[in-house]
Design an enzyme around this catalytic site. Structure first.
Site, mmCIF file in Angstrom:
data_model
loop_
_atom_site.group_PDB
_atom_site.id
_atom_site.type_symbol
_atom_site.label_atom_id
_atom_site.label_comp_id
_atom_site.label_asym_id
_atom_site.label_seq_id
_atom_site.Cartn_x
_atom_site.Cartn_y
_atom_site.Cartn_z
ATOM 1 N N LYS A 11 0.812 -1.219 0.000
ATOM 2 C CA LYS A 11 0.000 0.000 0.000
ATOM 3 C C LYS A 11 0.852 1.281 0.000
ATOM 4 O O LYS A 11 2.054 1.235 0.262
ATOM 5 C CB LYS A 11 -0.936 -0.031 1.209
ATOM 6 C CG LYS A 11 -1.939 -1.193 1.178
ATOM 7 C CD LYS A 11 -2.937 -1.066 2.325
ATOM 8 C CE LYS A 11 -3.931 -2.217 2.312
ATOM 9 N NZ LYS A 11 -4.956 -2.055 3.378
ATOM 10 N N TYR A 51 -12.673 -2.372 -3.305
ATOM 11 C CA TYR A 51 -13.143 -2.395 -1.918
ATOM 12 C C TYR A 51 -14.666 -2.274 -1.822
ATOM 13 O O TYR A 51 -15.184 -1.885 -0.768
ATOM 14 C CB TYR A 51 -12.474 -1.278 -1.124
ATOM 15 C CG TYR A 51 -11.051 -1.616 -0.693
ATOM 16 C CD1 TYR A 51 -10.792 -2.720 0.122
ATOM 17 C CD2 TYR A 51 -9.969 -0.841 -1.079
ATOM 18 C CE1 TYR A 51 -9.506 -3.037 0.532
ATOM 19 C CE2 TYR A 51 -8.671 -1.154 -0.671
ATOM 20 C CZ TYR A 51 -8.460 -2.252 0.135
ATOM 21 O OH TYR A 51 -7.185 -2.562 0.553
ATOM 22 N N PHE A 59 -15.394 3.859 7.200
ATOM 23 C CA PHE A 59 -14.041 4.207 6.760
ATOM 24 C C PHE A 59 -13.851 4.090 5.254
ATOM 25 O O PHE A 59 -12.743 4.279 4.758
ATOM 26 C CB PHE A 59 -12.998 3.350 7.489
ATOM 27 C CG PHE A 59 -13.181 1.858 7.344
ATOM 28 C CD1 PHE A 59 -12.721 1.186 6.218
ATOM 29 C CD2 PHE A 59 -13.799 1.123 8.345
ATOM 30 C CE1 PHE A 59 -12.883 -0.180 6.069
ATOM 31 C CE2 PHE A 59 -13.965 -0.256 8.212
ATOM 32 C CZ PHE A 59 -13.500 -0.908 7.065
ATOM 33 N N ARG A 87 -1.803 -14.462 4.860
ATOM 34 C CA ARG A 87 -2.490 -13.777 5.968
ATOM 35 C C ARG A 87 -1.660 -13.887 7.249
ATOM 36 O O ARG A 87 -1.593 -12.956 8.041
ATOM 37 C CB ARG A 87 -3.914 -14.323 6.144
ATOM 38 C CG ARG A 87 -4.790 -13.944 4.947
ATOM 39 C CD ARG A 87 -6.223 -14.344 5.112
ATOM 40 N NE ARG A 87 -6.965 -13.475 6.007
ATOM 41 C CZ ARG A 87 -7.405 -12.256 5.695
ATOM 42 N NH1 ARG A 87 -7.162 -11.746 4.503
ATOM 43 N NH2 ARG A 87 -8.098 -11.554 6.566
ATOM 44 N N THR A 93 -5.079 -7.168 10.886
ATOM 45 C CA THR A 93 -5.372 -5.899 10.195
ATOM 46 C C THR A 93 -4.863 -4.706 10.999
ATOM 47 O O THR A 93 -4.273 -3.777 10.449
ATOM 48 C CB THR A 93 -6.903 -5.760 9.984
ATOM 49 O OG1 THR A 93 -7.368 -6.907 9.275
ATOM 50 C CG2 THR A 93 -7.239 -4.508 9.193
ATOM 51 N N ARG A 104 2.796 -6.408 9.179
ATOM 52 C CA ARG A 104 2.092 -5.269 9.785
ATOM 53 C C ARG A 104 2.690 -4.891 11.141
ATOM 54 O O ARG A 104 2.746 -3.715 11.485
ATOM 55 C CB ARG A 104 0.602 -5.581 9.883
ATOM 56 C CG ARG A 104 -0.078 -5.471 8.501
ATOM 57 C CD ARG A 104 -1.440 -6.066 8.516
ATOM 58 N NE ARG A 104 -2.208 -5.808 7.303
ATOM 59 C CZ ARG A 104 -3.270 -6.534 6.950
ATOM 60 N NH1 ARG A 104 -3.648 -7.561 7.693
ATOM 61 N NH2 ARG A 104 -3.932 -6.246 5.851
ATOM 62 N N ASN A 114 -2.006 0.256 6.776
ATOM 63 C CA ASN A 114 -1.482 -1.005 7.315
ATOM 64 C C ASN A 114 -0.610 -1.774 6.320
ATOM 65 O O ASN A 114 -0.486 -2.998 6.400
ATOM 66 C CB ASN A 114 -2.626 -1.867 7.879
ATOM 67 C CG ASN A 114 -3.610 -2.313 6.827
ATOM 68 O OD1 ASN A 114 -3.531 -1.881 5.677
ATOM 69 N ND2 ASN A 114 -4.529 -3.186 7.198
ATOM 70 N N HIS A 117 -2.262 -5.542 1.731
ATOM 71 C CA HIS A 117 -3.551 -6.236 1.625
ATOM 72 C C HIS A 117 -3.275 -7.653 1.130
ATOM 73 O O HIS A 117 -2.394 -7.855 0.293
ATOM 74 C CB HIS A 117 -4.474 -5.532 0.612
ATOM 75 C CG HIS A 117 -5.639 -6.389 0.200
ATOM 76 N ND1 HIS A 117 -6.804 -6.446 0.927
ATOM 77 C CD2 HIS A 117 -5.785 -7.272 -0.823
ATOM 78 C CE1 HIS A 117 -7.622 -7.328 0.351
ATOM 79 N NE2 HIS A 117 -7.030 -7.829 -0.720
ATOM 80 N N GLU A 128 -9.782 -10.870 -7.391
ATOM 81 C CA GLU A 128 -8.859 -9.738 -7.202
ATOM 82 C C GLU A 128 -7.703 -9.796 -8.211
ATOM 83 O O GLU A 128 -7.312 -8.771 -8.772
ATOM 84 C CB GLU A 128 -8.346 -9.725 -5.761
ATOM 85 C CG GLU A 128 -9.444 -9.408 -4.757
ATOM 86 C CD GLU A 128 -8.985 -9.411 -3.306
ATOM 87 O OE1 GLU A 128 -9.765 -8.957 -2.459
ATOM 88 O OE2 GLU A 128 -7.856 -9.859 -3.014
HETATM 89 P P1 CMP Z 1 -7.411 -4.580 3.820
HETATM 90 O O1 CMP Z 1 -6.934 -5.953 4.135
HETATM 91 O O2 CMP Z 1 -6.842 -3.915 2.633
HETATM 92 O O3 CMP Z 1 -8.999 -4.624 3.670
HETATM 93 C C1 CMP Z 1 -9.850 -3.572 4.051
HETATM 94 C C2 CMP Z 1 -9.105 -2.433 4.639
HETATM 95 O O4 CMP Z 1 -9.875 -1.501 5.321
HETATM 96 C C3 CMP Z 1 -8.159 -2.956 5.687
HETATM 97 O O5 CMP Z 1 -7.101 -3.663 5.097
HETATM 98 C C4 CMP Z 1 -7.780 -1.694 6.434
HETATM 99 O O6 CMP Z 1 -6.677 -1.034 5.842
HETATM 100 C C5 CMP Z 1 -9.018 -0.857 6.234
HETATM 101 N N1 CMP Z 1 -9.691 -0.697 7.514
HETATM 102 C C6 CMP Z 1 -10.259 -1.664 8.247
HETATM 103 N N2 CMP Z 1 -10.767 -1.151 9.368
HETATM 104 C C7 CMP Z 1 -10.517 0.180 9.343
HETATM 105 C C8 CMP Z 1 -10.794 1.246 10.217
HETATM 106 N N3 CMP Z 1 -11.446 1.037 11.359
HETATM 107 N N4 CMP Z 1 -10.379 2.462 9.851
HETATM 108 C C9 CMP Z 1 -9.741 2.662 8.687
HETATM 109 N N5 CMP Z 1 -9.441 1.672 7.794
HETATM 110 C C10 CMP Z 1 -9.827 0.445 8.140
#
Ligand code: CMP
Length: 140
Positions: A11, A51, A59, A87, A93, A104, A114, A117, A128
């Site tokens: 990212k 997404y 968010f 994972r 996450t 992470r 983070n 993905h 995807e």
């Molecule tokens: P990802 O695995 O890319 O899939 C969905 C993304 O949403 C996740 O990683 C986070 O980066 C983002 N995400 C999840 N929860 C939150 C949150 N509470 N605030 C902001 N971003 C979020």
């Protein structure tokens, strides 16, 4: 165990800090092979489509804005049990909850920024991967 493919994104928070190689080293150390990779700037439409499952979440807007804020590296990873293995390599996450040594835990800044993905299931991975790669770009 079956050879599987998963989809990964390095990212914008990670590309901004020049961490592509460091993250790839953790991926390869875990035994996953990077069988396709390209650095792109996602369009808003691509990020919203990618997404879409999170569209109703509070968010969502922030997530899309972040994903188009800088370059990302999209990847296809291949290996035994690749979806679950990646994972594990990524960690939770929320980096505050991620296990020691995970991408992470080591690199992510926050739950939003983070660093990576990874697909959550083989079926999602196929969808995807198809969003960003054609078959002849994936060289196993
Ligand atoms: P990802 O695995 O890319 O899939 C969905 C993304 O949403 C996740 O990683 C986070 O980066 C983002 N995400 C999840 N929860 C939150 C949150 N509470 N605030 C902001 N971003 C979020």
């Amino acid at each position: 165990m079956a050879i599987e493919r998963t989809f990964s994104i390095i990212k914008p928070d990670a590309t901004a800090r020049n961490l592509t190689g460091a993250i790839n080293a953790l991926i390869e150390k875990a035994g996953l092979r990077i069988v396709a990779q390209k650095r792109i700037r996602m369009t808003r439409e691509q990020a919203e489509t990618f997404y879409a499952v999170h569209k109703a979440r509070p968010f969502f807007g922030e997530l899309v804005d972040f994903m188009i804020s800088g370059p990302v590296v999209v990847q296809v990873l291949e290996g035994d049990n690749a979806v679950l293995k990646y994972r594990d390599v990524m960690g939770a996450t929320d980096p505050a909850k991620a296990a020691d040594g995970t991408i992470r835990k080591v690199h992510a800044k926050s739950i939003g920024e983070n660093s990576v993905h990874g697909s959550d299931a083989p079926e999602t991975a196929a969808i995807e991967i198809a969003q960003f790669f054609s078959g002849n770009e994936i060289i196993g």
